[in-house]
Design a protein around this motif. Structure first.
Motif, PDB file in Angstrom:
ATOM      1  N   UNK A  74      -9.832  -6.169  -8.869  1.00 22.24           N
ATOM      2  CA  UNK A  74      -8.662  -6.654  -8.154  1.00 22.24           C
ATOM      3  C   UNK A  74      -7.434  -6.024  -8.790  1.00 22.24           C
ATOM      4  N   UNK A  75      -6.634  -5.360  -7.979  1.00 27.05           N
ATOM      5  CA  UNK A  75      -5.413  -4.697  -8.437  1.00 27.05           C
ATOM      6  C   UNK A  75      -4.231  -5.481  -7.881  1.00 27.05           C
ATOM      7  N   UNK A  76      -3.529  -6.220  -8.746  1.00 26.06           N
ATOM      8  CA  UNK A  76      -2.418  -7.053  -8.293  1.00 26.06           C
ATOM      9  C   UNK A  76      -1.060  -6.375  -8.428  1.00 26.06           C
ATOM     10  N   UNK A  77      -0.962  -5.274  -9.209  1.00 27.46           N
ATOM     11  CA  UNK A  77       0.308  -4.558  -9.333  1.00 27.46           C
ATOM     12  C   UNK A  77       0.040  -3.062  -9.500  1.00 27.46           C
ATOM     13  N   UNK A  78       1.067  -2.251  -9.275  1.00 25.52           N
ATOM     14  CA  UNK A  78       0.916  -0.789  -9.301  1.00 25.52           C
ATOM     15  C   UNK A  78       0.432  -0.264 -10.647  1.00 25.52           C
ATOM     16  N   UNK A  79       0.921  -0.842 -11.736  1.00 28.99           N
ATOM     17  CA  UNK A  79       0.530  -0.364 -13.063  1.00 28.99           C
ATOM     18  C   UNK A  79      -0.971  -0.524 -13.323  1.00 28.99           C
ATOM     19  N   UNK A  80      -1.623  -1.424 -12.614  1.00 27.28           N
ATOM     20  CA  UNK A  80      -3.052  -1.677 -12.828  1.00 27.28           C
ATOM     21  C   UNK A  80      -3.962  -0.757 -12.022  1.00 27.28           C
ATOM     22  N   UNK A  81      -3.405  -0.054 -11.044  1.00 27.35           N
ATOM     23  CA  UNK A  81      -4.236   0.800 -10.197  1.00 27.35           C
ATOM     24  C   UNK A  81      -4.979   1.881 -10.973  1.00 27.35           C
ATOM     25  N   UNK A  82      -4.318   2.671 -11.843  1.00 28.03           N
ATOM     26  CA  UNK A  82      -5.060   3.720 -12.552  1.00 28.03           C
ATOM     27  C   UNK A  82      -6.196   3.170 -13.427  1.00 28.03           C
ATOM     28  N   UNK A  83      -5.935   2.070 -14.104  1.00 24.08           N
ATOM     29  CA  UNK A  83      -6.974   1.465 -14.950  1.00 24.08           C
ATOM     30  C   UNK A  83      -8.167   1.039 -14.105  1.00 24.08           C
ATOM     31  N   UNK A  84      -7.915   0.283 -13.051  1.00 23.84           N
ATOM     32  CA  UNK A  84      -9.010  -0.226 -12.218  1.00 23.84           C
ATOM     33  C   UNK A  84      -9.760   0.900 -11.522  1.00 23.84           C
ATOM     34  N   UNK A  97      -3.605  -5.675  -3.832  1.00 19.95           N
ATOM     35  CA  UNK A  97      -2.504  -6.486  -3.342  1.00 19.95           C
ATOM     36  C   UNK A  97      -1.453  -5.531  -2.770  1.00 19.95           C
ATOM     37  N   UNK A  98      -1.534  -5.277  -1.472  1.00 16.23           N
ATOM     38  CA  UNK A  98      -0.681  -4.264  -0.855  1.00 16.23           C
ATOM     39  C   UNK A  98       0.779  -4.700  -0.724  1.00 16.23           C
ATOM     40  N   UNK A  99       1.068  -5.954  -1.007  1.00 16.06           N
ATOM     41  CA  UNK A  99       2.459  -6.371  -1.047  1.00 16.06           C
ATOM     42  C   UNK A  99       3.188  -5.646  -2.173  1.00 16.06           C
ATOM     43  N   UNK A 100       2.513  -5.478  -3.307  1.00 10.18           N
ATOM     44  CA  UNK A 100       3.135  -4.874  -4.494  1.00 10.18           C
ATOM     45  C   UNK A 100       2.626  -3.479  -4.810  1.00 10.18           C
ATOM     46  N   UNK A 101       1.470  -3.106  -4.291  1.00 13.11           N
ATOM     47  CA  UNK A 101       0.872  -1.802  -4.605  1.00 13.11           C
ATOM     48  C   UNK A 101       0.936  -0.948  -3.342  1.00 13.11           C
ATOM     49  N   UNK A 102       1.769   0.053  -3.359  1.00 13.45           N
ATOM     50  CA  UNK A 102       1.946   0.917  -2.188  1.00 13.45           C
ATOM     51  C   UNK A 102       1.105   2.194  -2.295  1.00 13.45           C
ATOM     52  N   UNK A 103       0.647   2.520  -3.499  1.00 17.57           N
ATOM     53  CA  UNK A 103      -0.176   3.708  -3.702  1.00 17.57           C
ATOM     54  C   UNK A 103      -1.612   3.415  -3.271  1.00 17.57           C
ATOM     55  N   UNK A 104      -2.329   4.494  -2.967  1.00 19.40           N
ATOM     56  CA  UNK A 104      -3.750   4.384  -2.644  1.00 19.40           C
ATOM     57  C   UNK A 104      -4.557   5.012  -3.764  1.00 19.40           C
ATOM     58  N   UNK A 105      -5.756   4.514  -4.003  1.00 22.01           N
ATOM     59  CA  UNK A 105      -6.599   5.158  -5.015  1.00 22.01           C
ATOM     60  C   UNK A 105      -7.000   6.555  -4.569  1.00 22.01           C
ATOM     61  N   UNK A 106      -7.278   7.394  -5.529  1.00 25.05           N
ATOM     62  CA  UNK A 106      -7.664   8.782  -5.244  1.00 25.05           C
ATOM     63  C   UNK A 106      -9.169   8.929  -5.029  1.00 25.05           C
ATOM     64  N   UNK A 107      -9.935   7.993  -5.570  1.00 24.67           N
ATOM     65  CA  UNK A 107     -11.391   8.092  -5.472  1.00 24.67           C
ATOM     66  C   UNK A 107     -11.874   7.827  -4.049  1.00 24.67           C
ATOM     67  N   UNK A 108     -12.882   8.582  -3.653  1.00 25.41           N
ATOM     68  CA  UNK A 108     -13.467   8.396  -2.317  1.00 25.41           C
ATOM     69  C   UNK A 108     -14.849   7.749  -2.387  1.00 25.41           C
ATOM     70  N   UNK A 116      -2.332  -8.391   1.784  1.00 19.07           N
ATOM     71  CA  UNK A 116      -0.943  -8.733   1.454  1.00 19.07           C
ATOM     72  C   UNK A 116      -0.949 -10.070   0.699  1.00 19.07           C
ATOM     73  N   UNK A 117      -1.572 -10.089  -0.473  1.00 14.28           N
ATOM     74  CA  UNK A 117      -1.771 -11.342  -1.216  1.00 14.28           C
ATOM     75  C   UNK A 117      -0.454 -12.049  -1.516  1.00 14.28           C
ATOM     76  N   UNK A 118       0.517 -11.322  -2.017  1.00 11.84           N
ATOM     77  CA  UNK A 118       1.809 -11.945  -2.340  1.00 11.84           C
ATOM     78  C   UNK A 118       2.527 -12.401  -1.079  1.00 11.84           C
ATOM     79  N   UNK A 119       2.469 -11.615  -0.025  1.00 17.94           N
ATOM     80  CA  UNK A 119       3.103 -11.987   1.232  1.00 17.94           C
ATOM     81  C   UNK A 119       2.474 -13.217   1.863  1.00 17.94           C
ATOM     82  N   UNK A 120       1.161 -13.281   1.860  1.00 15.22           N
ATOM     83  CA  UNK A 120       0.452 -14.450   2.397  1.00 15.22           C
ATOM     84  C   UNK A 120       0.802 -15.682   1.574  1.00 15.22           C
ATOM     85  N   UNK A 121       0.845 -15.523   0.252  1.00 11.17           N
ATOM     86  CA  UNK A 121       1.167 -16.641  -0.644  1.00 11.17           C
ATOM     87  C   UNK A 121       2.567 -17.181  -0.378  1.00 11.17           C
ATOM     88  N   UNK A 122       3.518 -16.292  -0.136  1.00  9.52           N
ATOM     89  CA  UNK A 122       4.879 -16.743   0.170  1.00  9.52           C
ATOM     90  C   UNK A 122       4.912 -17.584   1.439  1.00  9.52           C
TER      91      UNK A 122
END
Length: 180
Positions: A74-84, A97-108, A116-122
């Motif tokens: 689960x990737x909740x913020x942009x900084x966590x994407x490379x690690x995950x 969580x596409x509310x906060x993470x606008x980048x896409x992973x590079x792996x196929x 939109x976890x944050x958006x739904x929560x709001x």
């Protein structure tokens, strides 16, 4: 009986409820009669630092609590994407969580789902319920949890002074299940 072992890894920043998410994920599994481990990690900052949790759910005893090649992340913020992206196993599941993470992973070679976890929560009442939205979505996508008796589990997990939030927590979990 078929061996079941689901390794999950949750990542975000302090204040997003990542550690609580890992603990609640493990608690649901424990009440479903499974073996569990939960290995949290967080930075020294009170809010805003890194927050991670690795959880293993199995129908057999677990040898090590370390989650090094998770089945789902689960990737909740942009900084966590490379690690995950770097640790999820080939063929694994990545929930973003596409509310906060606008980048896409590079792996196929992984299955990627956005929510939109944050958006739904709001919409439910507060962004702090984003972790519960993500819990519901990841449980449905991974099949790791049955999520039977959501309210009962939440009432057993949270102390009485926190139970006033359980209706919104339960609504957030259900909204996460419905959103994917």
């Amino acid at each position: 009986m078929k061996k079941i072992c689901e390794k999950s890894y949750f990542a975000g920043f302090g204040g997003q409820g990542i550690i609580s998410l890992g603990q609640i994920w493990a608690y649901f599994a424990m009440l479903e009669g499974k073996y569990v481990t939960c290995f949290p990690f967080y930075g020294a900052e009170k809010r805003g630092g890194i927050a991670r949790a690795g959880v293993i759910i199995s129908n057999e005893e677990i040898d090590s609590p370390l989650v090094t090649s998770p089945d789902s992340v689960l990737v909740m913020n942009s900084d966590s994407l490379p690690l995950c992206e770097g640790i999820v196993k080939s063929g694994g599941l990545m929930l973003i969580n596409t509310t906060l993470v606008k980048e896409s992973p590079k792996r196929s070679d992984i299955k990627v789902h956005g929510i939109e976890a944050s958006g739904i929560a709001e919409k439910i009442g507060h962004v702090r319920f984003a972790n519960m939205v993500a819990l519901g979505a990841l449980a449905k996508l991974s099949g790791a949890l049955a999520l039977n008796d959501i309210e009962g589990v939440l009432n057993r997990f949270f102390p009485p002074d926190k139970q006033k939030f359980n209706p919104m927590n339960a609504a957030a979990i259900r909204a996460g299940c419905q959103a994917v």
